[in-house]
Design a protein around this motif. Sequence first.
Motif, PDB file in Angstrom:
ATOM      1  N   MET A   1       0.823  -1.217   0.000  1.00 40.46           N
ATOM      2  CA  MET A   1       0.000   0.000   0.000  1.00 40.46           C
ATOM      3  C   MET A   1       0.855   1.265   0.000  1.00 40.46           C
ATOM      4  O   MET A   1       0.375   2.340  -0.397  1.00 40.46           O
ATOM      5  CB  MET A   1      -0.941   0.003   1.202  1.00 40.46           C
TER       6      MET A   1
ATOM      7  N   GLN B   1       0.043   2.761  -6.584  1.00 37.19           N
ATOM      8  CA  GLN B   1      -1.014   1.791  -6.822  1.00 37.19           C
ATOM      9  C   GLN B   1      -1.394   1.710  -8.305  1.00 37.19           C
ATOM     10  O   GLN B   1      -1.476   2.720  -9.007  1.00 37.19           O
ATOM     11  CB  GLN B   1      -2.259   2.139  -6.000  1.00 37.19           C
TER      12      GLN B   1
ATOM     13  N   GLU C   1      -4.030  -0.955 -11.014  1.00 42.06           N
ATOM     14  CA  GLU C   1      -5.203  -1.834 -10.955  1.00 42.06           C
ATOM     15  C   GLU C   1      -4.796  -3.239 -10.512  1.00 42.06           C
ATOM     16  O   GLU C   1      -5.475  -3.872  -9.702  1.00 42.06           O
ATOM     17  CB  GLU C   1      -5.879  -1.886 -12.324  1.00 42.06           C
TER      18      GLU C   1
ATOM     19  N   SER D   1      -2.124  -4.053  -8.675  1.00 39.89           N
ATOM     20  CA  SER D   1      -1.702  -4.064  -7.269  1.00 39.89           C
ATOM     21  C   SER D   1      -2.909  -3.992  -6.340  1.00 39.89           C
ATOM     22  O   SER D   1      -2.913  -4.602  -5.269  1.00 39.89           O
ATOM     23  CB  SER D   1      -0.740  -2.904  -6.988  1.00 39.89           C
ATOM     24  N   GLN D   2      -3.962  -3.269  -6.742  1.00 41.67           N
ATOM     25  CA  GLN D   2      -5.162  -3.199  -5.914  1.00 41.67           C
ATOM     26  C   GLN D   2      -5.845  -4.563  -5.844  1.00 41.67           C
ATOM     27  O   GLN D   2      -6.308  -4.978  -4.783  1.00 41.67           O
ATOM     28  CB  GLN D   2      -6.129  -2.145  -6.482  1.00 41.67           C
ATOM     29  N   THR D   3      -5.874  -5.265  -6.961  1.00 41.00           N
ATOM     30  CA  THR D   3      -6.448  -6.620  -6.976  1.00 41.00           C
ATOM     31  C   THR D   3      -5.650  -7.545  -6.066  1.00 41.00           C
ATOM     32  O   THR D   3      -6.214  -8.341  -5.307  1.00 41.00           O
ATOM     33  CB  THR D   3      -6.452  -7.178  -8.408  1.00 41.00           C
TER      34      THR D   3
ATOM     35  N   LEU E   1      -3.822  -6.618  -3.532  1.00 43.56           N
ATOM     36  CA  LEU E   1      -4.075  -6.185  -2.155  1.00 43.56           C
ATOM     37  C   LEU E   1      -5.337  -6.834  -1.603  1.00 43.56           C
ATOM     38  O   LEU E   1      -5.354  -7.315  -0.457  1.00 43.56           O
ATOM     39  CB  LEU E   1      -4.230  -4.658  -2.117  1.00 43.56           C
ATOM     40  N   GLU E   2      -6.397  -6.815  -2.389  1.00 48.93           N
ATOM     41  CA  GLU E   2      -7.656  -7.401  -1.942  1.00 48.93           C
ATOM     42  C   GLU E   2      -7.496  -8.900  -1.679  1.00 48.93           C
ATOM     43  O   GLU E   2      -8.062  -9.440  -0.721  1.00 48.93           O
ATOM     44  CB  GLU E   2      -8.741  -7.142  -2.988  1.00 48.93           C
TER      45      GLU E   2
ATOM     46  N   GLY F   1     -11.335  -1.075   0.214  1.00 44.84           N
ATOM     47  CA  GLY F   1      -9.961  -1.044  -0.265  1.00 44.84           C
ATOM     48  C   GLY F   1      -9.070   0.075   0.206  1.00 44.84           C
ATOM     49  O   GLY F   1      -8.220   0.531  -0.556  1.00 44.84           O
ATOM     50  N   TYR F   2      -9.228   0.555   1.453  1.00 44.22           N
ATOM     51  CA  TYR F   2      -8.256   1.533   1.935  1.00 44.22           C
ATOM     52  C   TYR F   2      -8.079   1.401   3.455  1.00 44.22           C
ATOM     53  O   TYR F   2      -8.970   0.959   4.183  1.00 44.22           O
ATOM     54  CB  TYR F   2      -8.664   2.975   1.587  1.00 44.22           C
TER      55      TYR F   2
END
Length: 636
Positions: free
Chosen positions: A383, A387, A389, A391-393, A395-396, A432-433
């Motif tokens: 984080m 970021q 797309e 890396s966000q996936t 992360l989840e 997501g944060y």
Amino acid sequence: MATSTKQTDDSDHEEAFEDAVDQLQISRPPDDALSPTDFNSCILDCHAALKMFLNNQFSLAKNRMEPHIDWSMYHALGYGTILYIQAVMTFDMNDIETAIQAIKKSLIVCNKQRRKVGLFGSFSREASKNSYNELTNEEIHAELCYAECLLIRALLTFIQDENLISFVKGGLKIRECYKVYKDCAKILANRRWESESQKHHFESGVKMGVGSFNLMISLLPGKVLKLLEFVGFSGNKQLGLSELEHGSDLFTSLRGPLCSIILIAYHTVVSYVLGLADGDIDMADRLLQPCLQTYPKGALFLFYAGRVAEIRGQIDEAVEKFEESIASQQEWRQFHHLCYWELMWCHCFKGDWLMGMKYAEILCRESRWSKATYTYQKATFLMMCEQTEDSQTHLEYLMGEVPRLKQRIAGKSIPIEKFAVSKAKRFLDQKGYLTLPALELIYTWNGFNIIGTRQDLLQPILLIIETTINKILTNKDDYSHYIDEYCLALLLKGVCQKFRGQFLQAEQCFLEILQNEKRIKVDTYIPPYATLELAILCLDQRRIPEVKKHLEAAKKNYKGYLLESRLHFRIHATRLSLSQMVEEDPVSESLSKDENECPSPPREVTPMSSPVKEVSPLDDGPIPESTVVNGATGIA
């Protein structure tokens, strides 16, 4: 002193092995010209095996002791200790069971060679100063080895089974061990010694046992300490440190290096995890030097050398030492995990979050300790990076894995795992944060005490925090728990300002958190931690009555929050520091009382509703050299 083992464990069928000691036939030494044949040669042989172990020759050390474990107390103890260390590092139940069986056997061998006392007797009741001299060398060393075996057996009990009865049994063994060590101290004080080398081997063992117990018990929070004192335990921190230092001076004795290792571990690790990061790093370094000279490639000592450098803010040197420790041996790869853990934090302190992620990933893949914690750390470091797309996936995915990986050790959830699971679930709930989760982890592991030694490391972090505060204040509606996010950022900002010597600004941050504590809904750990930070801040400034007030509030006004036990350890450590300060300078307390009779006007606090302009950490101007905080002690 311990009563006969028959009484101690009559009702314990699992420990029935101790009842049969009188029927045990101790084997004769192997018929080998190189094998130890008497007590003195056994000590020398085990001393040689210890040197092998400290020089990374783990299998050689174990193999050297194994043939003699049926008849030599020191070989049995040494062999069981190596298996215990291996079990603790792997957390593998088969390794734990193997270690337990080895220590059971060691107890039998030691017990066979102890002086037998009456059914209700003990050395304390039956011995006089003269009768201590009647004990043979084998008998007094059997007491010492028996105590060490009991302690290891108790610790293995704690990690083997979650059953409450196992904890009771483990506690009884520790109590028995404590009593035996006290009697060994009486033997040391009253016995006439024919050989200085024999005395030194025994003395280093007594100093190690008595010192470790006093130090360990003194670290426990007040509520636990009172309970232990009720059942006969007592702990004196200064006495514990003094006894261990005395033992470490006997470096050529069997347990002298072990006393040094315990002291170095306390000053470089324990005081940072459970205390105020106030270990004596100069002493640790002084103790470490002869160890490094004797074992220049010893993985353990190279690790501690890295830790000393890290605490002093010499991050690049620390990285070199940890990498050198890893390269020094490949036999016990589990030991590498300690170095990976420190390397992870070293790179995070430097702001190299991708390298921090790399080591968190290695730990998650290889270590059995807490995959949930490692996975959460990996996610928080990700984080901190730019970021995308993808890396966000990812992360989840990582945050979703954290609750699934939660485990129990000794029947208990690991507190830091509870924290990680709570935060991971919140990340998913909030679409997501999270606010500054990596810096929050650095704070919970006392990392700011290291970062605070280097203003060039501290300033970029403070700038990140200031930017986040402005973002929160500007976009309140974007946050599900706006007050919680804001107060977390304030806590981190206050800690940074404390290490910059900006005590007034730091105090304003902590006070503002307490003004809004009733509005905090989720991160309920923040107000008690802010209260403790106020106490530490006042301690740094010798405002003693305020220290006492904030400590009392932190202890009594809050309960049921995350990482509560960790805070109580730090509260207790602050109390110890306060007591020592008053003892060394009683005038400061009386002056503080006089000042307290004329209280200063209330301090102004920036209201929650008014945004703070984005401020560079340098806006307040240069800090005089004399006010920069000493990172090792946290005292300006």
